[in-house]
Scaffold this motif. Structure first.
Motif, PDB file in Angstrom:
ATOM      1  N   PRO A   1       8.952  28.592   1.795  1.00  0.00           N
ATOM      2  CA  PRO A   1       8.820  27.127   1.688  1.00  0.00           C
ATOM      3  C   PRO A   1       8.805  27.001   3.275  1.00  0.00           C
ATOM      4  CG  PRO A   1      11.110  27.702   1.087  1.00  0.00           C
ATOM      5  CD  PRO A   1      10.241  29.136   1.195  1.00  0.00           C
ATOM      6  N   LEU A   2       8.331  25.584   3.586  1.00  0.00           N
ATOM      7  CA  LEU A   2       7.875  25.230   4.929  1.00  0.00           C
ATOM      8  C   LEU A   2       8.988  24.049   5.320  1.00  0.00           C
ATOM      9  CD1 LEU A   2       4.230  25.808   5.538  1.00  0.00           C
ATOM     10  CD2 LEU A   2       6.080  27.213   5.955  1.00  0.00           C
ATOM     11  N   PHE A   3       8.502  22.868   4.679  1.00  0.00           N
ATOM     12  CA  PHE A   3       9.503  21.752   5.004  1.00  0.00           C
ATOM     13  C   PHE A   3       9.138  20.676   3.747  1.00  0.00           C
ATOM     14  CE2 PHE A   3       5.461  21.124   7.109  1.00  0.00           C
ATOM     15  CZ  PHE A   3       5.039  19.654   6.345  1.00  0.00           C
ATOM     16  N   GLN A   4      10.133  19.636   3.477  1.00  0.00           N
ATOM     17  CA  GLN A   4      10.157  18.983   2.660  1.00  0.00           C
ATOM     18  C   GLN A   4       9.344  17.473   2.986  1.00  0.00           C
ATOM     19  OE1 GLN A   4      13.981  17.594   0.935  1.00  0.00           O
ATOM     20  NE2 GLN A   4      13.308  16.185  -0.627  1.00  0.00           N
ATOM     21  N   ARG A   5       8.325  17.011   2.264  1.00  0.00           N
ATOM     22  CA  ARG A   5       7.418  15.864   2.490  1.00  0.00           C
ATOM     23  C   ARG A   5       8.235  14.629   2.679  1.00  0.00           C
ATOM     24  NH1 ARG A   5       2.512  15.893   5.227  1.00  0.00           N
ATOM     25  NH2 ARG A   5       1.728  18.073   5.019  1.00  0.00           N
ATOM     26  N   THR A   6       7.874  13.715   3.947  1.00  0.00           N
ATOM     27  CA  THR A   6       8.471  12.402   3.660  1.00  0.00           C
ATOM     28  C   THR A   6       7.236  11.517   2.978  1.00  0.00           C
ATOM     29  OG1 THR A   6       9.010  10.427   5.376  1.00  0.00           O
ATOM     30  CG2 THR A   6       6.901  11.767   5.874  1.00  0.00           C
ATOM     31  N   GLY A   7       7.763  10.567   2.247  1.00  0.00           N
ATOM     32  CA  GLY A   7       7.272   9.634   1.435  1.00  0.00           C
ATOM     33  C   GLY A   7       7.059   8.390   2.360  1.00  0.00           C
ATOM     34  N   LEU A   8       5.928   7.488   1.911  1.00  0.00           N
ATOM     35  CA  LEU A   8       5.798   6.273   2.672  1.00  0.00           C
ATOM     36  C   LEU A   8       4.828   5.298   1.785  1.00  0.00           C
ATOM     37  CD1 LEU A   8       5.837   4.656   5.559  1.00  0.00           C
ATOM     38  CD2 LEU A   8       3.346   5.812   5.755  1.00  0.00           C
ATOM     39  N   SER A   9       5.612   3.838   2.058  1.00  0.00           N
ATOM     40  CA  SER A   9       4.547   2.807   1.256  1.00  0.00           C
ATOM     41  C   SER A   9       5.052   1.835   2.518  1.00  0.00           C
ATOM     42  CB  SER A   9       5.129   2.426  -0.073  1.00  0.00           C
ATOM     43  OG  SER A   9       6.559   2.064   0.035  1.00  0.00           O
ATOM     44  N   ALA A  10       4.159   0.585   2.364  1.00  0.00           N
ATOM     45  CA  ALA A  10       4.115  -0.440   3.021  1.00  0.00           C
ATOM     46  C   ALA A  10       4.054  -1.744   2.737  1.00  0.00           C
ATOM     47  CB  ALA A  10       3.369  -0.306   4.610  1.00  0.00           C
TER      48      ALA A  10
ATOM     49  N   ILE B   1       0.721  -1.140   0.069  1.00  0.00           N
ATOM     50  CA  ILE B   1      -0.184   0.116  -0.213  1.00  0.00           C
ATOM     51  C   ILE B   1       0.835   1.258   0.108  1.00  0.00           C
ATOM     52  CG2 ILE B   1      -1.888  -1.190   1.381  1.00  0.00           C
ATOM     53  CD1 ILE B   1      -0.848   0.406   3.704  1.00  0.00           C
ATOM     54  N   SER B   2       0.270   2.140  -0.373  1.00  0.00           N
ATOM     55  CA  SER B   2       1.087   3.709  -0.497  1.00  0.00           C
ATOM     56  C   SER B   2       0.125   4.884  -0.004  1.00  0.00           C
ATOM     57  CB  SER B   2       1.450   4.103  -1.847  1.00  0.00           C
ATOM     58  OG  SER B   2       2.218   5.132  -1.962  1.00  0.00           O
ATOM     59  N   PRO B   3      -0.420   4.816   1.398  1.00  0.00           N
ATOM     60  CA  PRO B   3      -1.184   5.723   2.026  1.00  0.00           C
ATOM     61  C   PRO B   3      -0.590   7.239   1.861  1.00  0.00           C
ATOM     62  CG  PRO B   3      -0.216   4.482   3.631  1.00  0.00           C
ATOM     63  CD  PRO B   3       0.585   4.023   2.397  1.00  0.00           C
ATOM     64  N   THR B   4      -1.333   8.033   2.188  1.00  0.00           N
ATOM     65  CA  THR B   4      -0.965   9.372   2.603  1.00  0.00           C
ATOM     66  C   THR B   4      -0.348   9.377   3.957  1.00  0.00           C
ATOM     67  OG1 THR B   4      -3.078   9.963   3.470  1.00  0.00           O
ATOM     68  CG2 THR B   4      -2.789  10.702   1.247  1.00  0.00           C
ATOM     69  N   VAL B   5       0.852  10.218   4.329  1.00  0.00           N
ATOM     70  CA  VAL B   5       1.540  10.068   5.420  1.00  0.00           C
ATOM     71  C   VAL B   5       0.941  11.237   6.419  1.00  0.00           C
ATOM     72  CG1 VAL B   5       3.909  10.251   6.384  1.00  0.00           C
ATOM     73  CG2 VAL B   5       3.475   9.893   3.851  1.00  0.00           C
ATOM     74  N   THR B   6       0.634  10.615   7.585  1.00  0.00           N
ATOM     75  CA  THR B   6       0.170  11.415   8.717  1.00  0.00           C
ATOM     76  C   THR B   6       0.811  10.534   9.944  1.00  0.00           C
ATOM     77  OG1 THR B   6      -1.915  10.182   9.225  1.00  0.00           O
ATOM     78  CG2 THR B   6      -2.101  11.995   7.572  1.00  0.00           C
ATOM     79  N   ALA B   7       1.042  11.495  11.057  1.00  0.00           N
ATOM     80  CA  ALA B   7       1.409  10.644  12.221  1.00  0.00           C
ATOM     81  C   ALA B   7       0.590   9.662  12.448  1.00  0.00           C
ATOM     82  CB  ALA B   7       1.503  11.740  13.241  1.00  0.00           C
ATOM     83  N   ASP B   8      -0.655   9.537  12.357  1.00  0.00           N
ATOM     84  CA  ASP B   8      -1.449   8.447  12.987  1.00  0.00           C
ATOM     85  C   ASP B   8      -1.607   7.281  12.047  1.00  0.00           C
ATOM     86  OD1 ASP B   8      -3.830   7.392  14.484  1.00  0.00           O
ATOM     87  OD2 ASP B   8      -5.070   7.499  12.474  1.00  0.00           O
ATOM     88  N   HIS B   9      -1.306   7.485  10.556  1.00  0.00           N
ATOM     89  CA  HIS B   9      -1.193   6.191   9.782  1.00  0.00           C
ATOM     90  C   HIS B   9       0.173   5.682  10.087  1.00  0.00           C
ATOM     91  CE1 HIS B   9      -3.761   8.536   6.573  1.00  0.00           C
ATOM     92  NE2 HIS B   9      -4.501   7.954   7.726  1.00  0.00           N
ATOM     93  N   LEU B  10       1.232   6.613  10.359  1.00  0.00           N
ATOM     94  CA  LEU B  10       2.606   5.905  10.645  1.00  0.00           C
ATOM     95  C   LEU B  10       2.389   5.261  11.793  1.00  0.00           C
ATOM     96  CD1 LEU B  10       5.639   6.049   9.601  1.00  0.00           C
ATOM     97  CD2 LEU B  10       5.996   8.014  10.706  1.00  0.00           C
ATOM     98  N   ARG B  11       1.983   5.761  12.999  1.00  0.00           N
ATOM     99  CA  ARG B  11       1.744   4.760  14.228  1.00  0.00           C
ATOM    100  C   ARG B  11       1.166   3.449  13.906  1.00  0.00           C
ATOM    101  NH1 ARG B  11      -2.307   4.296  17.210  1.00  0.00           N
ATOM    102  NH2 ARG B  11      -3.553   5.868  16.233  1.00  0.00           N
ATOM    103  N   LYS B  12       0.027   3.568  13.224  1.00  0.00           N
ATOM    104  CA  LYS B  12      -0.915   2.362  12.914  1.00  0.00           C
ATOM    105  C   LYS B  12      -0.008   1.297  12.035  1.00  0.00           C
ATOM    106  CE  LYS B  12      -5.205   4.333  13.294  1.00  0.00           C
ATOM    107  NZ  LYS B  12      -6.667   4.879  12.583  1.00  0.00           N
ATOM    108  N   LEU B  13       0.625   1.819  11.026  1.00  0.00           N
ATOM    109  CA  LEU B  13       1.866   0.959  10.315  1.00  0.00           C
ATOM    110  C   LEU B  13       2.813   0.481  11.187  1.00  0.00           C
ATOM    111  CD1 LEU B  13       1.681   2.913   6.868  1.00  0.00           C
ATOM    112  CD2 LEU B  13       0.638   0.594   7.411  1.00  0.00           C
ATOM    113  N   SER B  14       3.529   1.301  11.908  1.00  0.00           N
ATOM    114  CA  SER B  14       4.400   0.859  12.974  1.00  0.00           C
ATOM    115  C   SER B  14       4.136  -0.418  13.805  1.00  0.00           C
ATOM    116  CB  SER B  14       5.030   1.836  13.623  1.00  0.00           C
ATOM    117  OG  SER B  14       5.643   2.920  12.808  1.00  0.00           O
TER     118      SER B  14
END
Length: 331
Positions: A294-303, A49-62
């Motif tokens: 500019p604010l910050f560079q986005r992180t990318g995520l797949s699992a 999967i390749s979901p949008t990256v949020t702290a909640d999604h990262l926590r659930k995948l971890s």
């Protein structure tokens, strides 16, 4: 194949000019809801999967790593930015400068970016990314430090007193546009609005939901906009589209005759070193004009689940698909 639900890809046996894929078929399921993607991975009804990256999604995948789920994460080509509209109240360059002095970029990185990437830092160029060689030199010459203390200083903050000085008692009203359906944008808006209000701006929440914010952006229904941009991996193609007067991706009515001349030269320049020199000039002129920040560079995520191997991170928009030739199924 079921329309709008799934697509079965079959290996082309005549393909001989690249890496030979391991899999004979790949079934693509269409699911835009990241929560459903994560649930499918947990239930092993999906392998990648390749979901949008949020702290909640990262926590659930971890939390699924103990069940054999592997995360592929890294710096993507996307970045968050704050852009000012050159028509309307912020057509006044002094007001643009005043507003930019209020933007709490360090706080945004700390509260929005770092939960996704502990190594996240403030991005200091509209044109270059930190992994590119010209980035450091461009950030030293584009004078973006006018708006923030050095990034290395963890206490870095904007200068509301400078903004108040420039406002000189005026209380201009600004409309801030953002995607209300995106929790990161909501948090960014809250931080920006609070700082701008403290400095003396009257902030109007012009946020829209996921289905309508982009239309509002294209219609110019904003004074300040918070949104993401994805860098073009081909290099210089995107710069004229964004910064040239009436460019296809020029959404904030920015216009600068010198920048227009430089983008014309850039479009015709084949030498990479000369391209970088032109882009550095553009970067500086854009910052000096008060284009935004500019604010910050986005992180990318797949699992990937326990039955999939060979899945690799890619910063490109196609995500893990770049490594499809190496994907393999494990029983």
């Amino acid at each position: 194949m079921a329309a709008d639900k799934e697509l079965v890809l079959t290996r082309n046996l005549d393909y001989t000019w690249g890496p030979k894929p391991t899999l004979d078929t790949v079934t693509v399921h269409y699911e835009s809801d990241p929560e459903q993607q994560i649930a499918a991975l947990a239930a092993t009804t999906a392998d990648i999967i390749s979901p949008t990256v949020t702290a909640d999604h990262l926590r659930k995948l971890s939390a699924l790593e103990t069940d054999g789920v592997a995360l592929q994460q890294g710096q993507g080509l996307g970045f968050d930015q704050l852009v000012l509209n050159f028509k309307g109240v912020l057509a006044n360059p002094q007001l643009r400068t005043a507003f930019l002095h209020t933007v709490p970029r360090a706080d945004i990185v700390e509260q929005v970016a770092k939960p996704l990437d502990p190594d996240a830092t403030v991005l200091n160029s509209f044109v270059f990314r930190p992994s590119q060689v010209p980035y450091k030199e461009s950030t030293q010459s584009n004078r973006i430090s006018t708006y923030t203390a050095p990034v290395a200083d963890s206490t870095a903050s904007p200068a509301p007193n400078k903004a108040k000085e420039l406002l000189d008692g005026a209380k201009p009203t600004v409309r801030i546009l953002y995607n209300r359906s995106d929790p990161d944008r909501v948090q960014e808006y809250s931080l920006v609005a609070a700082a701008a209000t403290e400095a003396g701006f009257v902030v109007t929440d012009a946020g829209k939901d996921a289905d309508s914010w982009l239309s509002a952006l294209k219609d110019g229904a904003f004074d300040v906009a918070l949104y993401g941009c994805t860098s073009n991996p081909t290099g210089s193609v995107q710069v004229p589209q964004i910064f040239r007067t009436s460019g296809i991706s020029n959404l904030n009515n920015f216009s600068n005759t010198v920048v227009d001349q430089l983008t014309e030269q850039l479009a015709a320049e084949p030498d990479p070193a000369k391209q970088n020199a032109l882009k550095m000039q553009i970067d500086q002129l854009v910052v000096e004009a008060g284009y935004g920040l500019p604010l910050f560079q986005r992180t990318g995520l797949s699992a990937s689940g326990p039955h999939a191997t060979g899945v690799e991170f890619s910063p490109l928009a196609i995500g893990p698909w770049q490594s499809i030739a190496g994907w393999a199924f494990v029983k």
